[in-house]
Design a protein around this motif. Structure first.
Motif, PDB file in Angstrom:
ATOM      1  N   GLU A  87      21.333  -2.064  14.141  1.00 40.34           N
ATOM      2  CA  GLU A  87      22.486  -2.385  13.304  1.00 40.34           C
ATOM      3  C   GLU A  87      22.641  -1.335  12.208  1.00 40.34           C
ATOM      4  O   GLU A  87      21.935  -1.373  11.198  1.00 40.34           O
ATOM      5  CB  GLU A  87      22.323  -3.772  12.697  1.00 40.34           C
ATOM      6  CG  GLU A  87      22.297  -4.870  13.744  1.00 40.34           C
ATOM      7  CD  GLU A  87      22.180  -6.256  13.145  1.00 40.34           C
ATOM      8  OE1 GLU A  87      22.445  -6.420  11.933  1.00 40.34           O
ATOM      9  OE2 GLU A  87      21.814  -7.167  13.904  1.00 40.34           O
ATOM     10  N   ILE A  88      23.545  -0.414  12.450  1.00 41.76           N
ATOM     11  CA  ILE A  88      23.863   0.626  11.478  1.00 41.76           C
ATOM     12  C   ILE A  88      25.357   0.538  11.203  1.00 41.76           C
ATOM     13  O   ILE A  88      26.152   0.576  12.145  1.00 41.76           O
ATOM     14  CB  ILE A  88      23.546   2.039  12.026  1.00 41.76           C
ATOM     15  CG1 ILE A  88      22.072   2.180  12.398  1.00 41.76           C
ATOM     16  CG2 ILE A  88      23.925   3.101  10.992  1.00 41.76           C
ATOM     17  CD1 ILE A  88      21.741   3.476  13.125  1.00 41.76           C
ATOM     18  N   PRO A  89      25.755   0.409   9.949  1.00 45.00           N
ATOM     19  CA  PRO A  89      27.186   0.420   9.651  1.00 45.00           C
ATOM     20  C   PRO A  89      27.810   1.721  10.169  1.00 45.00           C
ATOM     21  O   PRO A  89      27.320   2.819   9.879  1.00 45.00           O
ATOM     22  CB  PRO A  89      27.253   0.332   8.132  1.00 45.00           C
ATOM     23  CG  PRO A  89      25.944  -0.279   7.736  1.00 45.00           C
ATOM     24  CD  PRO A  89      24.952   0.235   8.750  1.00 45.00           C
ATOM     25  N   LEU A  90      28.858   1.592  10.948  1.00 42.70           N
ATOM     26  CA  LEU A  90      29.479   2.726  11.623  1.00 42.70           C
ATOM     27  C   LEU A  90      30.911   2.911  11.152  1.00 42.70           C
ATOM     28  O   LEU A  90      31.687   1.951  11.085  1.00 42.70           O
ATOM     29  CB  LEU A  90      29.458   2.480  13.132  1.00 42.70           C
ATOM     30  CG  LEU A  90      30.231   3.428  14.032  1.00 42.70           C
ATOM     31  CD1 LEU A  90      29.678   4.853  13.942  1.00 42.70           C
ATOM     32  CD2 LEU A  90      30.168   2.950  15.473  1.00 42.70           C
ATOM     33  N   ILE A  91      31.236   4.142  10.827  1.00 45.89           N
ATOM     34  CA  ILE A  91      32.596   4.517  10.464  1.00 45.89           C
ATOM     35  C   ILE A  91      33.044   5.552  11.483  1.00 45.89           C
ATOM     36  O   ILE A  91      32.383   6.572  11.670  1.00 45.89           O
ATOM     37  CB  ILE A  91      32.651   5.113   9.041  1.00 45.89           C
ATOM     38  CG1 ILE A  91      32.187   4.096   8.005  1.00 45.89           C
ATOM     39  CG2 ILE A  91      34.062   5.627   8.732  1.00 45.89           C
ATOM     40  CD1 ILE A  91      31.961   4.674   6.618  1.00 45.89           C
TER      41      ILE A  91
END
Length: 124
Positions: free
Chosen positions: A76-80
């Motif tokens: 779970e890595i915040p992705l942009i």
């Protein structure tokens, strides 16, 4: 921001990687850049990544496929997403851990940095 966490940038365009590296470092972030999603996945970089910026359309594994792979691995890595696509494909589908935001190229650096800062503060 954690002193060991970094922002990872994945884009097959070297000029975009260099520009984002400079922008992020000028705001005090540690940065790791990768020319492809497969390079990112084969590195230890994702273990210390607090925020991930990825192009959508890249040779080999696309940004969307990368997002699916991270989700499948339970990472779970915040992705942009950043993209030069004229129309962004639908990103919400069952089993898809979607992005925090999508920025079309060229993007407003201030808006991108505000989004990254929100992610790094845990607000997103």
């Amino acid at each position: 921001m954690s002193d060991t966490a970094s922002v990872s940038v994945i884009d097959d365009d070297e000029s975009v990687r260099v520009a984002l590296d400079g922008l992020l470092r000028s705001h005090g972030y540690r940065v790791k850049t990768y020319p492809s999603a497969l390079d990112f996945l084969s590195s230890a970089g994702f273990e210390k990544t607090a925020c991930l910026l990825s192009d959508i359309q890249m040779p080999g594994m696309t940004g969307i496929q990368l997002c699916d792979e991270l989700c499948a691995r339970g990472i779970e890595i915040p992705l942009i997403f950043i993209t030069g696509l004229p129309a962004v494909p639908p990103l919400a589908r069952p089993g898809f851990c979607g992005p925090v935001a999508v920025f079309p190229k060229p993007f407003d650096c201030g808006e991108l940095m505000a989004c990254i800062e929100s992610v790094m503060r845990g607000l997103v």
